[in-house]
Design a protein around this motif. Sequence first.
Motif, PDB file in Angstrom:
ATOM      1  N   ILE A   1       0.859  -1.189   0.000  1.00 44.22           N
ATOM      2  CA  ILE A   1       0.000   0.000   0.000  1.00 44.22           C
ATOM      3  C   ILE A   1       0.897   1.241   0.000  1.00 44.22           C
ATOM      4  O   ILE A   1       1.587   1.512   0.982  1.00 44.22           O
ATOM      5  N   LYS A   2       0.893   1.971  -1.085  1.00 42.06           N
ATOM      6  CA  LYS A   2       1.684   3.199  -1.164  1.00 42.06           C
ATOM      7  C   LYS A   2       1.039   4.316  -0.343  1.00 42.06           C
ATOM      8  O   LYS A   2       1.696   5.011   0.417  1.00 42.06           O
ATOM      9  N   HIS A   3      -0.277   4.468  -0.520  1.00 43.50           N
ATOM     10  CA  HIS A   3      -1.059   5.422   0.258  1.00 43.50           C
ATOM     11  C   HIS A   3      -2.520   5.055   0.117  1.00 43.50           C
ATOM     12  O   HIS A   3      -2.910   4.384  -0.845  1.00 43.50           O
ATOM     13  N   TYR A   4      -3.342   5.491   1.073  1.00 42.47           N
ATOM     14  CA  TYR A   4      -4.757   5.130   1.074  1.00 42.47           C
ATOM     15  C   TYR A   4      -5.651   6.264   0.560  1.00 42.47           C
ATOM     16  O   TYR A   4      -6.865   6.088   0.434  1.00 42.47           O
ATOM     17  N   LEU A   5      -5.052   7.435   0.258  1.00 41.56           N
ATOM     18  CA  LEU A   5      -5.803   8.567  -0.275  1.00 41.56           C
ATOM     19  C   LEU A   5      -5.357   8.861  -1.705  1.00 41.56           C
ATOM     20  O   LEU A   5      -4.156   8.861  -2.000  1.00 41.56           O
ATOM     21  N   GLN A   6      -6.318   9.114  -2.571  1.00 37.97           N
ATOM     22  CA  GLN A   6      -6.028   9.279  -4.000  1.00 37.97           C
ATOM     23  C   GLN A   6      -5.011  10.377  -4.283  1.00 37.97           C
ATOM     24  O   GLN A   6      -4.044  10.166  -5.026  1.00 37.97           O
ATOM     25  N   GLN A   7      -5.214  11.561  -3.711  1.00 38.60           N
ATOM     26  CA  GLN A   7      -4.331  12.688  -3.989  1.00 38.60           C
ATOM     27  C   GLN A   7      -2.910  12.426  -3.492  1.00 38.60           C
ATOM     28  O   GLN A   7      -1.928  12.700  -4.193  1.00 38.60           O
ATOM     29  N   ASP A   8      -2.792  11.871  -2.295  1.00 35.97           N
ATOM     30  CA  ASP A   8      -1.468  11.577  -1.739  1.00 35.97           C
ATOM     31  C   ASP A   8      -0.793  10.428  -2.477  1.00 35.97           C
ATOM     32  O   ASP A   8       0.438  10.405  -2.617  1.00 35.97           O
ATOM     33  N   TYR A   9      -1.590   9.467  -2.939  1.00 37.48           N
ATOM     34  CA  TYR A   9      -1.043   8.365  -3.732  1.00 37.48           C
ATOM     35  C   TYR A   9      -0.403   8.905  -5.006  1.00 37.48           C
ATOM     36  O   TYR A   9       0.717   8.527  -5.368  1.00 37.48           O
ATOM     37  N   ASN A  10      -1.112   9.803  -5.668  1.00 37.07           N
ATOM     38  CA  ASN A  10      -0.587  10.381  -6.908  1.00 37.07           C
ATOM     39  C   ASN A  10       0.687  11.165  -6.663  1.00 37.07           C
ATOM     40  O   ASN A  10       1.657  11.070  -7.427  1.00 37.07           O
ATOM     41  N   ALA A  11       0.711  11.952  -5.571  1.00 32.54           N
ATOM     42  CA  ALA A  11       1.896  12.763  -5.260  1.00 32.54           C
ATOM     43  C   ALA A  11       3.101  11.892  -4.922  1.00 32.54           C
ATOM     44  O   ALA A  11       4.239  12.232  -5.252  1.00 32.54           O
ATOM     45  N   LEU A  12       2.857  10.752  -4.283  1.00 33.29           N
ATOM     46  CA  LEU A  12       3.939   9.872  -3.847  1.00 33.29           C
ATOM     47  C   LEU A  12       4.484   9.000  -4.973  1.00 33.29           C
ATOM     48  O   LEU A  12       5.679   8.706  -5.019  1.00 33.29           O
TER      49      LEU A  12
END
Length: 243
Positions: free
Chosen positions: A126-137
């Motif tokens: 799991i890279k991130h659980y929120l769409q915006q933060d996933y994209n940034a990461l």
Amino acid sequence: MQRGRIHSVESMGLVDGPGIRTVLFFQGCILRCKYCHNPDTWQVEAGREMSVSEIIKMLKRYQPYYGDTGGVTCSGGEPLLQIEFLTELFKACKEANISTCLDTAGYGYGDYEELLKYTDLVIFDIKHYLQQDYNALTDGDFSVPTKFLEAVQKSATPLWIRHVVVPNLTDSQSHIKSLGAYIKTIANVEKVELLPYHILGVEKYSVMGKHYPLKDTLPMCKEKTKQLQNMILDIVSMEPRKD
């Protein structure tokens, strides 16, 4: 017969699934995670080309060491970018009585249902659980791993969850609490593991002439990682590790 591109092979892996495992690192990844330590796996066209039969022959040499719990783990890179080859390989593994594990960020396309028929375990990063933060990461589309995760749950394939803890990025208690709440919504989860960020791959960027996004970030404190590990296990109602 399908042929795939393999970056490297670890013959006696001890941390990529249960038991002793042969780990196949697949070539190719289209995510650009800020903390990636294997930029040499990005290019899909690189690596060593291997056939399913070649790999099965190799795995059978190691099979006596697998015991009741070991087997093969396909990691990367991102194995799902070569899903047809991966599916044929896993099918051949099952015919040879070799346990199969897929270590993935869920970022690929194809027939997940067919692949999961031959997959004994999925280790999902799991890279991130929120769409915006996933994209940034990751510079990726959150809907892609979400669809894969839905397929895994539908197939009832056992899941291990992993998440990299990066200082000042994913190491806050509020982040871990929200991550735990997100994991609680996922079925079939048998294990949750937080991995401390390290800088072992930084030199690769220099050699390859690439910019490393987190060049000023220090390695994650292992003691704090253990504290966060216990916190998230408490949230998802799992026993802490014995170590």
